[in-house]
Design a protein around this motif. Structure first.
Motif, short mmCIF file in Angstrom:
data_model
loop_
_atom_site.label_atom_id
_atom_site.label_comp_id
_atom_site.label_asym_id
_atom_site.label_seq_id
_atom_site.Cartn_x
_atom_site.Cartn_y
_atom_site.Cartn_z
N GLU A 113 21.80 -18.38 19.34
CA GLU A 113 21.81 -18.13 20.79
C GLU A 113 20.54 -18.67 21.44
OE1 GLU A 113 22.43 -13.94 21.32
OE2 GLU A 113 24.48 -14.03 20.58
N LEU A 114 19.37 -18.46 20.76
CA LEU A 114 18.12 -18.98 21.30
C LEU A 114 18.13 -20.50 21.39
CD1 LEU A 114 15.46 -16.68 19.59
CD2 LEU A 114 16.04 -16.75 22.02
N LYS A 115 18.70 -21.15 20.41
CA LYS A 115 18.80 -22.61 20.43
C LYS A 115 19.65 -23.06 21.61
CE LYS A 115 18.07 -23.72 15.55
NZ LYS A 115 18.69 -24.26 14.32
N ALA A 116 20.75 -22.36 21.82
CA ALA A 116 21.62 -22.69 22.96
C ALA A 116 20.87 -22.46 24.27
CB ALA A 116 22.91 -21.87 22.92
N ASP A 117 20.13 -21.34 24.33
CA ASP A 117 19.36 -21.04 25.54
C ASP A 117 18.28 -22.09 25.79
OD1 ASP A 117 20.87 -18.79 25.94
OD2 ASP A 117 19.33 -17.36 25.23
N VAL A 118 17.58 -22.52 24.72
CA VAL A 118 16.55 -23.55 24.85
C VAL A 118 17.18 -24.85 25.33
CG1 VAL A 118 14.96 -25.00 23.51
CG2 VAL A 118 14.93 -22.53 23.22
N LYS A 119 18.33 -25.19 24.78
CA LYS A 119 19.03 -26.40 25.20
C LYS A 119 19.38 -26.32 26.68
CE LYS A 119 22.77 -29.39 23.63
NZ LYS A 119 23.87 -29.54 22.68
N GLN A 120 19.88 -25.15 27.11
CA GLN A 120 20.22 -24.95 28.52
C GLN A 120 18.97 -25.03 29.39
OE1 GLN A 120 23.30 -24.70 29.88
NE2 GLN A 120 22.25 -24.80 31.85
N LEU A 121 17.87 -24.40 28.91
CA LEU A 121 16.61 -24.47 29.67
C LEU A 121 16.12 -25.91 29.81
CD1 LEU A 121 14.60 -21.38 28.37
CD2 LEU A 121 15.47 -21.74 30.68
N LYS A 122 16.24 -26.67 28.75
CA LYS A 122 15.84 -28.09 28.82
C LYS A 122 16.68 -28.82 29.86
CE LYS A 122 14.00 -28.83 24.16
NZ LYS A 122 14.20 -29.54 22.88
N ALA A 123 17.97 -28.53 29.85
CA ALA A 123 18.86 -29.17 30.84
C ALA A 123 18.47 -28.73 32.25
CB ALA A 123 20.31 -28.84 30.54
N ASP A 124 18.19 -27.42 32.41
CA ASP A 124 17.80 -26.91 33.73
C ASP A 124 16.48 -27.52 34.19
OD1 ASP A 124 20.07 -25.37 33.76
OD2 ASP A 124 19.05 -23.46 33.30
N VAL A 125 15.49 -27.64 33.30
CA VAL A 125 14.20 -28.23 33.64
C VAL A 125 14.39 -29.69 34.04
CG1 VAL A 125 11.98 -28.96 32.67
CG2 VAL A 125 12.79 -26.63 32.32
N SER A 126 15.24 -30.38 33.30
CA SER A 126 15.51 -31.79 33.62
C SER A 126 16.15 -31.90 35.00
CB SER A 126 16.43 -32.38 32.56
OG SER A 126 16.72 -33.72 32.86
N ALA A 127 17.10 -30.97 35.30
CA ALA A 127 17.74 -30.98 36.62
C ALA A 127 16.72 -30.65 37.70
CB ALA A 127 18.90 -29.99 36.64
N LEU A 128 15.82 -29.70 37.41
CA LEU A 128 14.78 -29.35 38.39
C LEU A 128 13.85 -30.53 38.65
CD1 LEU A 128 13.77 -25.71 37.43
CD2 LEU A 128 14.84 -26.46 39.55
N LYS A 129 13.51 -31.25 37.59
CA LYS A 129 12.65 -32.43 37.77
C LYS A 129 13.34 -33.44 38.68
CE LYS A 129 10.00 -32.49 33.44
NZ LYS A 129 9.81 -33.24 32.18
N THR A 130 14.62 -33.65 38.44
CA THR A 130 15.38 -34.59 39.27
C THR A 130 15.42 -34.10 40.72
OG1 THR A 130 16.72 -35.18 37.37
CG2 THR A 130 17.59 -35.78 39.52
N ASP A 131 15.68 -32.80 40.88
CA ASP A 131 15.72 -32.23 42.23
C ASP A 131 14.37 -32.34 42.91
OD1 ASP A 131 18.37 -31.58 41.85
OD2 ASP A 131 18.03 -29.42 41.51
N MET A 132 13.27 -32.11 42.16
CA MET A 132 11.93 -32.21 42.74
C MET A 132 11.63 -33.64 43.19
SD MET A 132 10.50 -29.31 42.92
CE MET A 132 8.78 -29.61 43.13
N ARG A 133 12.08 -34.62 42.45
CA ARG A 133 11.88 -36.02 42.85
C ARG A 133 12.58 -36.29 44.18
NH1 ARG A 133 13.67 -38.06 37.53
NH2 ARG A 133 12.01 -37.37 36.19
N TRP A 134 13.79 -35.76 44.26
CA TRP A 134 14.55 -35.97 45.50
C TRP A 134 13.87 -35.25 46.67
CZ3 TRP A 134 17.77 -39.56 46.74
CH2 TRP A 134 18.50 -40.20 45.74
N ILE A 135 13.39 -34.05 46.40
CA ILE A 135 12.72 -33.30 47.47
C ILE A 135 11.45 -34.03 47.90
CG2 ILE A 135 11.46 -31.16 47.97
CD1 ILE A 135 13.58 -29.67 46.33
N LYS A 136 10.68 -34.56 46.93
CA LYS A 136 9.47 -35.33 47.26
C LYS A 136 9.83 -36.53 48.15
CE LYS A 136 6.57 -34.77 43.15
NZ LYS A 136 6.03 -35.53 42.03
N ARG A 137 10.84 -37.24 47.74
CA ARG A 137 11.26 -38.42 48.51
C ARG A 137 11.70 -38.02 49.93
NH1 ARG A 137 14.75 -41.02 43.64
NH2 ARG A 137 12.99 -41.75 42.39
N LEU A 138 12.45 -36.92 49.97
CA LEU A 138 12.94 -36.46 51.27
C LEU A 138 11.77 -36.03 52.15
CD1 LEU A 138 15.66 -36.02 52.73
CD2 LEU A 138 15.55 -33.66 51.99
#
Length: 156
Positions: A113-138
């Motif tokens: 379960e922790l591995k799945a959670d870490v994988k999800q967190l990595k995906a969420d962090v990656s999505a946040l990074k992408t969102d932050m780039r868009w927010i910076k640009r905006l």
């Protein structure tokens, strides 16, 4: 040891041939015969000793049999007690091992379960990074637009 009985007639004749008088030879043979009889064990004495020896052997055999039986009983009791103790200890070890296996299985599940959670967190962090780039640009676009609008307002 076997004792040979003395042949009195032969002894008497041998003494006579040696030159001993008849009376002396007869007295000597009689003395030797009595000495031999005094020192010789009678058949009854031997039978008595044999019977006593047999009785003692039987007594020792009975005592030995009793001692062996007692030792066998004590060993059987000790083996049963040891077997009982070992069975209890093995049962306890099996119970503890089952508990450890259960906990290990639960830990393995939690790790999964922790591995799945870490994988999800990595995906969420990656999505946040992408969102932050868009927010910076905006924000950059908005700031640039505001600066242009302010410059235009100021100079117009």
């Amino acid at each position: 040891m076997t004792l040979a009985m003395m042949n009195t007639h032969k002894a008497f004749k041998a003494l006579q041939l040696a030159g001993v008088s008849d009376q002396q030879a007869e007295a000597m043979v009689e003395i030797f015969t009595e000495m031999q009889q005094d020192n010789a064990l009678s058949r009854a004495d031997l039978m008595k000793v044999g019977e006593e020896t047999t009785r003692r052997i039987k007594e020792l055999d009975l005592r030995l049999s009793a001692a062996i039986k007692e030792l066998d009983d004590r060993l059987s009791k000790a083996i049963k007690e040891l077997d009982h103790r070992l069975s209890g200890a093995i049962q306890e070890l099996n119970t503890r091992l089952f508990a450890v296996e259960t906990r290990l299985n639960a830990m393995e599940k939690d790790i999964g379960e922790l591995k799945a959670d870490v994988k999800q967190l990595k995906a969420d962090v990656s999505a946040l990074k992408t969102d932050m780039r868009w927010i910076k640009r905006l924000l950059m676009i908005m700031a640039t637009t505001m600066v242009i609008a302010a410059v235009k307002y100021i100079f117009s």
